[in-house]
Design a protein around this motif. Sequence first.
Motif, PDB file in Angstrom:
ATOM      1  N   LYS A 134     -38.980  38.639 -15.570  1.00 43.10           N
ATOM      2  CA  LYS A 134     -37.744  37.841 -15.676  1.00 43.10           C
ATOM      3  C   LYS A 134     -38.049  36.456 -16.232  1.00 43.10           C
ATOM      4  N   ASP A 160     -38.498  36.637 -19.976  1.00 39.35           N
ATOM      5  CA  ASP A 160     -37.203  36.758 -20.669  1.00 39.35           C
ATOM      6  C   ASP A 160     -36.493  35.409 -20.748  1.00 39.35           C
ATOM      7  N   TYR A 182     -45.848  38.812 -25.495  1.00 36.84           N
ATOM      8  CA  TYR A 182     -44.378  38.824 -25.497  1.00 36.84           C
ATOM      9  C   TYR A 182     -43.781  37.740 -26.379  1.00 36.84           C
TER      10      TYR A 182
END
Length: 351
Positions: free
Chosen positions: A254, A257, A284
């Motif tokens: 989370k 993100d 990422y």
Amino acid sequence: METMIYEIDDDDLDSPSLGKCADILRRGGTVAFPTETVYGLGANGLMPEAIRKIYQVKGRPSDNPLILHIAHIAEIQSLVETIPQGAQAVMDEFWPGPLTLIFKKSPLVPSEITGGLDTVAIRMPSHPIARRLIELAGIPLAAPSANLSGKPSPTASQHVIKDLKGRVDAIVAGGNCEIGLESTVLDMTQEPPMILRPGGVTREMLLQVLPQVSEDPTLKGAMDPHMIPKAPGMKYTHYAPEASVILVNGAVDKAVDKIKALAQRHSGAGLRVGIICSDETRHYYDEDWVIKSIGSRQDPKTIAVNLFKILREFDETDVQIILSETVEAVGLGQAVMNRLLKASGYQLIQV
Ligand code: TXA
Ligand code: MG
């Protein structure tokens, strides 16, 4: 002022340069030197005018007391009023090492060093160069971290040279610091003893020797600006790079993100974005951002070693905002989170 820079290896303890530095210190000068935690800015801890130089050089507020560094446990006898119960066991277990203890001070300790308090902070470092320098000088050395006030503590000689060249008499350049975060500060004048600053010796480690260990409540409720920490130095914003730092705390996926969403928004608005991630999450993030991994989540020691170096590296870039992942505040992670929170000025987004 001309600053002499001496490169000395850990195994070159007979170097004449160390003798020169010890002379400078005895006579009231300033010498920066490596310790296992971070570099220290040393001065004669029993000489008020030498101590005042430290505050001038760093631009440090005079109410923020300094740590006295010794080379042998027996040296505390003349510096403290009493050795409280439990302290001997703590010293036997963790000295030399990254632990500072607070005692009631003896009259020998100048009030310049304690910021007017009746207590004194003492540490016996384990770094061979630090110990030899204290031995050769023959006096306890007052030494805060060798950075300008507000900057991240120096963990490599280049950091010290950048901050202090031209401001101190000498710098001992002795390689990188093994731990990379400042010592744990433990107040032995309270019962149970209280952690005022988390560091390399964790609460879990202390509990192996002491029946109980408390923590300054401000370490937990770090977000409450009305609480005043018991170690004067803990109230100042610290370790801050030039860009503003925002922490994103929560489950790792989370947090990633959220950081990506924020990074996109900020770069869309024309800001240059930096990201502090971990080895596990590095892939990422998008190459448009300045991305630095702080180390592996499996290995908190590498994270501690890298933190200040990375904060300083961002100052060499043009980033304007740094978004950072967090680590779990247990064990060494507690010290890492404490420094990250200070670097961010307590800007934390919970996801
Ligand atoms: O690892 C370290 O501790 C490094 C290396 C150079 O030894 N030194 C260091 O010093 O971090 P400095 O001055 O940056 O941090 C000392 C901390 C400050 O937060 C200060 O307020 C606290 O210790 N302190 C010193 N004396 C104190 C006292 N008598 N009571 C409460 N806190 C004290
Ligand atoms: Mg400091």
